[in-house]
Design a protein around this motif. Structure first.
Motif, PDB file in Angstrom:
ATOM      1  N   VAL A 232      -9.674  -1.411  34.529  1.00 49.50           N
ATOM      2  CA  VAL A 232      -9.521  -2.232  35.722  1.00 49.50           C
ATOM      3  C   VAL A 232      -8.122  -2.060  36.319  1.00 49.50           C
ATOM      4  N   LEU A 233      -8.065  -1.950  37.644  1.00 49.94           N
ATOM      5  CA  LEU A 233      -6.784  -1.809  38.318  1.00 49.94           C
ATOM      6  C   LEU A 233      -5.953  -3.083  38.180  1.00 49.94           C
ATOM      7  N   GLY A 234      -4.656  -2.916  38.107  1.00 55.74           N
ATOM      8  CA  GLY A 234      -3.767  -4.045  37.897  1.00 55.74           C
ATOM      9  C   GLY A 234      -3.412  -4.263  36.448  1.00 55.74           C
ATOM     10  N   THR A 235      -3.968  -3.433  35.566  1.00 59.86           N
ATOM     11  CA  THR A 235      -3.728  -3.597  34.133  1.00 59.86           C
ATOM     12  C   THR A 235      -2.255  -3.453  33.779  1.00 59.86           C
ATOM     13  N   VAL A 236      -1.613  -2.395  34.267  1.00 57.18           N
ATOM     14  CA  VAL A 236      -0.251  -2.099  33.814  1.00 57.18           C
ATOM     15  C   VAL A 236       0.777  -3.072  34.371  1.00 57.18           C
ATOM     16  N   THR A 237       0.398  -3.860  35.375  1.00 60.41           N
ATOM     17  CA  THR A 237       1.296  -4.880  35.912  1.00 60.41           C
ATOM     18  C   THR A 237       0.797  -6.288  35.610  1.00 60.41           C
ATOM     19  N   GLY A 238      -0.239  -6.394  34.780  1.00 58.60           N
ATOM     20  CA  GLY A 238      -0.840  -7.684  34.465  1.00 58.60           C
ATOM     21  C   GLY A 238       0.064  -8.562  33.623  1.00 58.60           C
ATOM     22  N   SER A 239      -0.247  -9.855  33.627  1.00 58.01           N
ATOM     23  CA  SER A 239       0.600 -10.816  32.916  1.00 58.01           C
ATOM     24  C   SER A 239       0.554 -10.626  31.404  1.00 58.01           C
ATOM     25  N   THR A 240      -0.576 -10.163  30.878  1.00 60.13           N
ATOM     26  CA  THR A 240      -0.681  -9.955  29.430  1.00 60.13           C
ATOM     27  C   THR A 240      -0.552  -8.491  29.045  1.00 60.13           C
TER      28      THR A 240
END
Length: 319
Positions: A232-240
């Motif tokens: 899923v996109l946004g993984t590498v900048t996600g909160s966890t």
């Protein structure tokens, strides 16, 4: 095995569905239970004896829910006596898998990611090692990297510890606990894949981008089925799952690249898989997230997109 022993382009995949998955299929149309899923527009074979049946058994978002746990109310059922019962957990999953695998030699059991790093104390407090032990016992063949697979340092946690069984932190305190048989955690018996998460400096995929499974086609022949794995996109900048040394690739360009590579290798039955990956596709015209638009895009390119339907057995949460 020589190329002559393998099934060629004119042969096709028949996708089986069950309580755990439904295969949504590429050209010429959708496939439901008992319908044919053609690997390509030219793969129509008039002889039904040439059909190769393959069953895709897919789970997603297990999140370490090894035991039954009420999650949002959707896995609370009413039994014959009128009592409410919380269902789910790996006991139910194991029973479904046993039933669905019976009599089917070409069953492929895989996960779309987010297998662990969940919210259950018994799994999380033991570094998710019980979850890996259970998935090993269930015979999981491979998994896509979900965003929660990257909740800890990469590659030290996912590759070195989870996949290879190397110690992570202090053995016996932070990880490398003894399993149900009294042995030290030895890692997963299955590999992880993703095609669109890469090292930011080199652009190289952090793990292999696709997998190929060979299925039996009778008379000593085999048929390759390819799986393109999407995170899923946004993984590498996600909160966890924040991983500043990693980057992400466009999903459409990634699917195009690896579908072409697979077809060049003679793989014409192709599956696109990923947890929440299809919901992160943004329609280029409307600028809105559009899962169905992405699936239609995959269909036009003769790529299968399996979407898990039964959340009772996984007892997880998408995201």
């Amino acid at each position: 095995m020589s190329h002559g022993d393998d099934i060629g382009r004119r042969n096709f995949l028949r996708a089986g569905t069950g309580a755990i998955t439904s295969a949504l299929v590429g050209a010429p149309g959708w496939a439901g239970v008992g319908q044919h899923a053609y690997a390509s527009a030219n793969a129509i074979e008039p002889n039904p004896d040439r059909h190769v049946e393959v069953q895709l058994l897919n789970i997603t978002d297990l999140h370490g829910y090894l035991q039954s746990a009420e999650v949002g109310g959707y896995n609370v059922l009413t039994d014959h006596a009128g009592d409410q019962v919380v269902v789910g957990g790996v006991g139910y999953l194991a029973a479904h898998l046993k039933r669905l695998r019976a009599g089917r030699k070409n069953s492929i059991f895989f996960a779309s990611g987010d297998n662990f790093s969940g919210w259950t104390f018994e799994a999380d407090s033991l570094a998710n090692e019980p979850t890996v032990e259970v998935l090993n016992k269930l015979g999981l063949q491979f998994s896509t990297v979900g965003n929660h697979e990257l909740d800890q340092r990469f590659p030290e946690y996912l590759i070195d510890h989870i996949e290879k069984g190397k110690p992570y932190g202090v053995p016996g305190l932070d990880g490398s606990f003894t399993d149900s048989t009294g042995k030290r955690f030895g890692g997963a018996n299955f590999p992880f894949y993703t095609s669109n998460i890469v090292y930011a400096d080199s652009g190289l995929s952090i793990v292999p981008p696709y997998s190929i499974v060979w299925v039996e086609a009778g008379k000593g022949r085999r048929l390759p089925v390819g799986f393109i794995h999407l995170t899923v996109l946004g993984t590498v900048t996600g909160s966890t799952s924040y991983q500043p040394h990693l980057g992400e690739l466009d999903q459409i360009a990634t699917v195009n690249t690896y579908a072409a590579e697979l077809k060049a290798r003679g793989v014409n039955a192709i599956v696109a898989d990923g947890t929440s990956a299809f919901t992160s596709f943004t329609d280029p015209v409307r600028g809105e997230r559009d899962r169905e638009g992405f699936i239609r895009y995959l269909r036009q390119r003769q790529v299968i997109a399996p979407l898990p339907l039964n959340r009772v057995t996984a007892v997880g949460q998408s995201g």
